[in-house]
Design an enzyme around this catalytic site. Structure first.
Site, PDB file in Angstrom:
ATOM      1  N   SER A 113       0.397  -1.067  -0.354  1.00 44.97           N
ATOM      2  CA  SER A 113       0.447  -0.316  -0.419  1.00 44.97           C
ATOM      3  C   SER A 113       1.323   1.248   0.098  1.00 44.97           C
ATOM      4  CB  SER A 113      -0.810   0.273   1.159  1.00 44.97           C
ATOM      5  OG  SER A 113      -2.171   1.152   1.573  1.00 44.97           O
ATOM      6  N   HIS A 114       1.014   1.598   1.239  1.00 52.72           N
ATOM      7  CA  HIS A 114       1.295   3.164   1.110  1.00 52.72           C
ATOM      8  C   HIS A 114       2.699   3.048   2.237  1.00 52.72           C
ATOM      9  CE1 HIS A 114      -0.851   1.786   4.728  1.00 52.72           C
ATOM     10  NE2 HIS A 114       0.094   2.652   5.576  1.00 52.72           N
ATOM     11  N   ASP A 278      -2.393   6.563  -3.292  1.00 51.25           N
ATOM     12  CA  ASP A 278      -1.475   5.965  -2.667  1.00 51.25           C
ATOM     13  C   ASP A 278      -0.609   4.383  -3.552  1.00 51.25           C
ATOM     14  OD1 ASP A 278      -3.627   3.982  -2.628  1.00 51.25           O
ATOM     15  OD2 ASP A 278      -2.215   2.853  -0.432  1.00 51.25           O
ATOM     16  N   ASP A 280      -0.997   0.946  -3.854  1.00 52.08           N
ATOM     17  CA  ASP A 280      -1.510   0.486  -5.264  1.00 52.08           C
ATOM     18  C   ASP A 280      -3.388   1.034  -4.864  1.00 52.08           C
ATOM     19  OD1 ASP A 280      -2.617   0.242  -2.342  1.00 52.08           O
ATOM     20  OD2 ASP A 280      -3.356  -0.931  -1.734  1.00 52.08           O
ATOM     21  N   ASP A 282      -5.796   3.088  -4.164  1.00 48.93           N
ATOM     22  CA  ASP A 282      -7.052   1.805  -2.633  1.00 48.93           C
ATOM     23  C   ASP A 282      -7.530   3.792  -1.587  1.00 48.93           C
ATOM     24  OD1 ASP A 282      -5.494   1.744  -0.988  1.00 48.93           O
ATOM     25  OD2 ASP A 282      -5.755  -0.043  -0.154  1.00 48.93           O
ATOM     26  N   ARG A 283      -6.123   4.422  -1.258  1.00 50.23           N
ATOM     27  CA  ARG A 283      -6.797   5.549  -1.293  1.00 50.23           C
ATOM     28  C   ARG A 283      -6.620   6.494  -1.475  1.00 50.23           C
ATOM     29  NH1 ARG A 283      -2.849   5.671   4.298  1.00 50.23           N
ATOM     30  NH2 ARG A 283      -3.219   3.537   5.378  1.00 50.23           N
ATOM     31  N   LYS A 377     -11.465  -0.048  -0.586  1.00 47.24           N
ATOM     32  CA  LYS A 377     -11.363   1.377  -0.518  1.00 47.24           C
ATOM     33  C   LYS A 377     -11.463   1.965  -2.266  1.00 47.24           C
ATOM     34  CE  LYS A 377      -7.678   2.138   2.486  1.00 47.24           C
ATOM     35  NZ  LYS A 377      -7.399   0.736   3.360  1.00 47.24           N
TER      36      LYS A 377
HETATM   37  C1  G1P Z   1      -4.074   1.698   8.332  1.00 43.08           C
HETATM   38  C2  G1P Z   1      -5.195   2.473   8.252  1.00 43.08           C
HETATM   39  C3  G1P Z   1      -6.546   1.768   8.259  1.00 43.08           C
HETATM   40  C4  G1P Z   1      -6.261   1.529   6.977  1.00 43.08           C
HETATM   41  C5  G1P Z   1      -4.747   0.458   6.900  1.00 43.08           C
HETATM   42  C6  G1P Z   1      -5.359  -0.424   5.022  1.00 43.08           C
HETATM   43  O1  G1P Z   1      -4.079   0.600   8.892  1.00 43.08           O
HETATM   44  O2  G1P Z   1      -5.164   2.832   9.746  1.00 43.08           O
HETATM   45  O3  G1P Z   1      -7.438   2.675   8.000  1.00 43.08           O
HETATM   46  O4  G1P Z   1      -7.359   0.651   6.850  1.00 43.08           O
HETATM   47  O5  G1P Z   1      -3.879   1.500   6.778  1.00 43.08           O
HETATM   48  O6  G1P Z   1      -4.773   0.818   4.082  1.00 43.08           O
HETATM   49  P1  G1P Z   1      -2.654   0.914  10.251  1.00 43.08           P
HETATM   50  O7  G1P Z   1      -1.143   0.974  10.143  1.00 43.08           O
HETATM   51  O8  G1P Z   1      -3.623   1.622  11.074  1.00 43.08           O
HETATM   52  O9  G1P Z   1      -3.903  -0.526  11.467  1.00 43.08           O
HETATM   53 ZN    ZN Z   2      -3.643   1.722  -0.003  1.00 41.29          ZN
END
Ligand code: G1P
Ligand code: ZN
Length: 544
Positions: A113-114, A278, A280, A282-283, A377
């Site tokens: 992801s991010h 982000d 992938d 989804d954000r 998302k």
């Molecule tokens: C974080 C975000 C959460 C999201 C997840 C995946 O998780 O807080 O809302 O679903 O990334 O994108 P966390 O690192 O807080 O467990």
């Molecule tokens: Zn992501």
């Protein structure tokens, strides 16, 4: 087709977190590491013979190698077809869309992801089930159990599949279809939003926008949808080529890491609309000219304005938000006379509610919104929703947001992240807080009285499964809240998240800086946790 049975031994710590298994690239590169996890996953799946598996990733370092391994293991498992995005690319929402559209058995997403990418960055793998959504906890629990007992994995002895061009290949008994990563997703977007209306607005060249793909997977999607189909000016999409290391940045669309976009949107001659996604896809982050929309507000605004959007014109069945997300959307739900569900953090908890038709829109404060169109998302979906809304209402992002506050009041909201923490100290801070949280119920903190102090737990209203330990929560008499959570998406060090929220009905006070409006809450959170003294830090790493 020859299938090799390779002897292996378990690796510790292959436990999927908030969103799949995430580790440093170097951890995944160890011999058998990826294979063990994939076999542990495949051993939980029954009836896969001849079925379709979707595979794609965000293009980060190690994506290509991992995909070849997955194809060979999918062949050994007896899948009939693998759908894989060209160059191994598929955004997370596109995987969800494709699983659903082609009624696949499931899908594997290669992404962290991010999190940062590159040889020193993170890699990740996540399994999505037939509804297109992340595997629920009972599945990820089984996978983890299998990783601890594994002794062999099965892999087909076949050559690598070329992924550069769209086409169909035979890999042993398996058919590999290399597909356009964008097409199915773009069609779905076109079915939800008024593309003609948006194209009219963008095509005139009066309304300008900037989309920052952050050198990650949404580049090809944004080029194809925003520029090619909707006629946004060439150059609207910046950082639009997916790079294995995301250009060295954090592909996280927030005010800290999407700095280039934030500077453009705060500069002279700022465009009317700014957005980022982000790693992938989804954000999403939504910006107006010199204006930032808090993700929690964005969810509330989308819900309140859904009737402007063709795909949601028939009304919303209900809405849901994760527990730390602000209660702004609750107010919209109350006015619409629909249910608002409060789930633990992580998209997987929305799956059952969406499948059961109990909700239409859902979101998280962490720059994530989505709807029943997929089971993830969806960053570009949120961007298109906003564009459709702006085109329909002929008003700016700032105008729409301020009017929303006027109508519903403003939920001041901020999240403070302490990244890169020593795991033991982070755990100790959480343990100490957990030790005292319930005893704070009924006590006063500053001028607030604690109505609830607990460790949030959730019973899924559909399958009645229980999830405990989902975040420490202080809810005050007036609805203000402080929440403490340990992140579940990191790879090695720990991240502590503090969430602060407070409601303000008086429009004369809606202009305050959230950090000022929430100063007393922030002080309570810092004092209760002792975060600054115990870590010697001057403040959080990221403020949203
Ligand atoms: C974080 C975000 C959460 C999201 C997840 C995946 O998780 O807080 O809302 O679903 O990334 O994108 P966390 O690192 O807080 O467990
Ligand atoms: Zn992501």
């Amino acid at each position: 087709m020859k299938i090799d049975t390779v002897t292996t031994t378990p690796f510790p710590g292959q436990k999927p977190g908030t969103s799949g298994l995430r580790k440093k690239v170097s951890v995944f590169q160890q011999p058998h590491y990826l294979e063990n996890f994939v076999q542990a996953l495949f051993d939980t799946l029954q009836g896969t013979r001849g079925k379709t598996l979707v595979i794609g990733g965000d293009g980060r370092y190690y994506n290509r190698e991992a995909i070849q391994t997955l194809i060979k293991m999918a062949a050994a498992k007896g899948f009939g077809t693998v759908l894989v995005g060209r160059d191994g690319l598929l955004s997370t929402p596109a995987v969800s869309c494709i699983i659903r559209k082609y009624q696949a058995y499931g899908g594997i997403i290669l992404s962290a992801s991010h999190n940062q990418g590159g040889p020193d960055g993170d890699f990740g793998i996540k399994y999505n089930i037939a509804n297109g959504g992340p595997a629920p906890e009972k599945v990820t629990g089984l996978i983890y159990q299998n990783t601890q007992e594994i002794s062999r994995y099965l892999i087909a002895d076949i050559p690598d599949t070329p992924l550069e061009d769209i086409g169909e290949f035979q890999a042993g008994g398996l058919t590999v279809k290399v597909i356009d990563p964008v097409e199915d997703y773009a069609q779905l977007m076109e079915s939800l939003f008024d593309f003609d209306l948006i194209a009219d607005m963008l095509g005139e060249g009066v309304f300008t926008m900037c989309f920052d793909a952050m050198n990650a997977v949404t580049g090809p999607y944004a080029h194809a949808i925003l520029e090619d189909r909707l006629g946004a000016m060439p150059g609207t999409v910046i950082n639009g080529t997916p790079l294995p290391d995301f250009g060295g940045g954090h592909p996280d669309p927030n005010l800290t890491y999407a700095k280039e976009l934030v500077d453009i949107m705060n500069g002279v001659n700022a465009p009317d609309f700014g957005a980022a996604s982000d790693g992938d896809g989804d954000r999403n982050m939504i910006l107006g000219k010199h204006f930032f929309v808090t993700p929690s507000d964005s969810l509330a605004i989308l819900a309140a304005n859904a009737h402007h959007i063709p795909g949601y014109r028939d009304g919303l069945a209900g809405v849901a938000r994760s527990m730390p997300t602000s209660q702004a959307v609750d107010r919209v739900a109350a006015r619409l006379g629909i249910e608002c569900y409060e789930t633990p953090t992580g998209w997987k908890f929305f799956g059952n509610l969406l499948d059961a038709g109990m909700i239409t829109l859902c979101g998280e404060e962490s720059f994530g919104n989505g709807s029943n169109h997929v089971r993830e998302k969806d960053g570009l979906w949120a961007v298109l929703f906003w564009l459709n809304l702006i085109a329909a209402r002929h008003q700016s992002v700032e105008h729409i947001t301020r009017e929303h506050w006027q109508a519903y009041g403003r939920n001041f909201y901020s999240r403070h992240d302490y990244e890169g923490m020593d795991g033991a100290i982070a755990q100790e801070i959480m343990d100490d807080l957990r030790g005292k949280i319930t005893s704070l119920t009924g006590k006063s903190l500053g001028r607030y009285r604690v109505a609830i102090g607990d460790d949030f737990s959730y019973t899924d209203p559909v399958d009645h499964s229980r999830s405990e330990g989902q975040g420490l929560r202080l809810v005050f008499d007036d609805g203000a809240r402080i929440i403490f959570r340990l992140s579940g998406t990191g790879s090695d060090s720990a991240t502590l998240r503090f969430y602060m929220e407070k409601y303000e009905s008086d429009p004369a006070r809606h202009n305050q800086d959230p950090q000022v409006a929430l100063a007393d809450m922030i002080k309570i959170a810092n004092e209760l946790s002792g975060i600054l003294t115990r870590t010697g830090r001057g403040g959080p790493t990221v403020i949203t």
